[in-house]
Design an enzyme around this catalytic site. Sequence first.
Site, short mmCIF file in Angstrom:
data_model
loop_
_atom_site.label_atom_id
_atom_site.label_comp_id
_atom_site.label_asym_id
_atom_site.label_seq_id
_atom_site.Cartn_x
_atom_site.Cartn_y
_atom_site.Cartn_z
CB ILE A 7 -0.92 0.03 1.23
CG1 ILE A 7 -1.80 -1.22 1.29
CG2 ILE A 7 -1.79 1.29 1.25
CD1 ILE A 7 -2.62 -1.34 2.57
N GLY A 9 0.92 5.47 0.54
CA GLY A 9 0.14 6.49 1.25
C GLY A 9 -0.67 5.93 2.39
CB SER A 11 0.89 8.15 6.90
OG SER A 11 0.43 9.13 5.98
N GLY A 13 -6.00 8.36 6.52
CA GLY A 13 -7.13 8.24 5.62
C GLY A 13 -7.39 6.84 5.10
N GLY A 15 -5.68 4.95 3.07
CA GLY A 15 -4.53 4.05 3.12
C GLY A 15 -4.40 3.35 4.45
CB SER A 132 -11.28 11.14 -7.31
OG SER A 132 -12.21 12.14 -6.90
CE1 TYR A 145 -7.34 14.65 -6.16
CE2 TYR A 145 -9.60 14.86 -6.93
CZ TYR A 145 -8.66 14.21 -6.17
OH TYR A 145 -9.01 13.11 -5.42
#
Length: 268
Positions: A7, A9, A11, A13, A15, A132, A145
Site C-alpha cells: 500500500i 500512502g 499513513s 485516511g 490508506g 476519485s 486534480y
Amino acid sequence: MQKTIFITGASTGLGKATAKLFHSKGWQVIATMRNPEKETELNQLQNIVLLPLDVTNSDQIIQTIKNVTNHFSIDVVLNNAGYGLIGALESLTDEQILRQIETNLMGVIRVSKAFTPHFRENKKGLFLNITSTFGLIGFPTCSVYSATKFAVDGFSESLASELVQFGIQVKIIAPGGMQTDFAVRSMDVGQHEAYTQLVAEVSKGYSAEALANYTKVEDVAQIVYEAARDNKNQLRYVAGNDANALYNERISSGAETQVENIKKMFTF
C-alpha cells in the site's frame, strides 16, 4: 495461504483504514509512507511492515520495490498515495501543478511499472488504483486534480488490457467524499480574486455539515477489500452514495447534459 498487499500512502485516511482492514483479515501488509518513523498505530500490529516511500522519488520507488519483491510475493498493489489540489487554474503555480502530476499520476505509473515484472513472472497479481469521483466527472476548481485522476483512470483501463495476457488484473476504485481530514491534511489550494464567489460556493462541499454526510473511510476500505478478493473481471468500483449518484446521473442523462447542469450551478 497468507496473501500480501503493498500500500502507498498508508499513513492516514483510506490508506491507513485499508491497511488495518487487510491486517484484520489475516493478510501480510506492506504499508508505505513518507515518514514511517512518525506512525503510532500501524507499527503496533503484527504482520504489518512499515517502509519509507515518497512516490515522487523514482529511485526510491525502484529500490524499495526491488527489496520488497526479494523478500515477499506480492498479491495486490494498492496505489493510494495522492492529495487534492483545489483552485481555479489561474490561481495555480507551475510548481503546484507539476507536484500534483508527479504525486497523483507519475507515482501510480512508476509504482505499477516497477511491480509489473514481479507480477508477470508470477503470472498473477492485482493493481488497485485509487482515483476519485472527479476522475470520472469534471468539477470547477478541480481541473488539475481531475486531470491526474482522469489520467489514472485511462492509464488503468489501458494497462488492464495490456497485462491480461499475463494473468494480471487492474481495477479502479473511485471514491466520492469521505469522512477524513483529507480537505485539511491532503489539500493544496490556489487563490485568485476573480474566482472568490466560485470558490466560496464550491467550498460548501468541504464544510463540516457536508463532511458528515460523506461515506465513512472504513466503508470505502471495505470496497477495496472486496475488489481485491471478489475474482470479478470488473474494472471500476464507484464508492460512496454521492459518487454513485453523480456517476449514475452521467450514465442516465449523458455526459453532455451533466456538464451543462454543472455549468448552470456556477453561472453567477
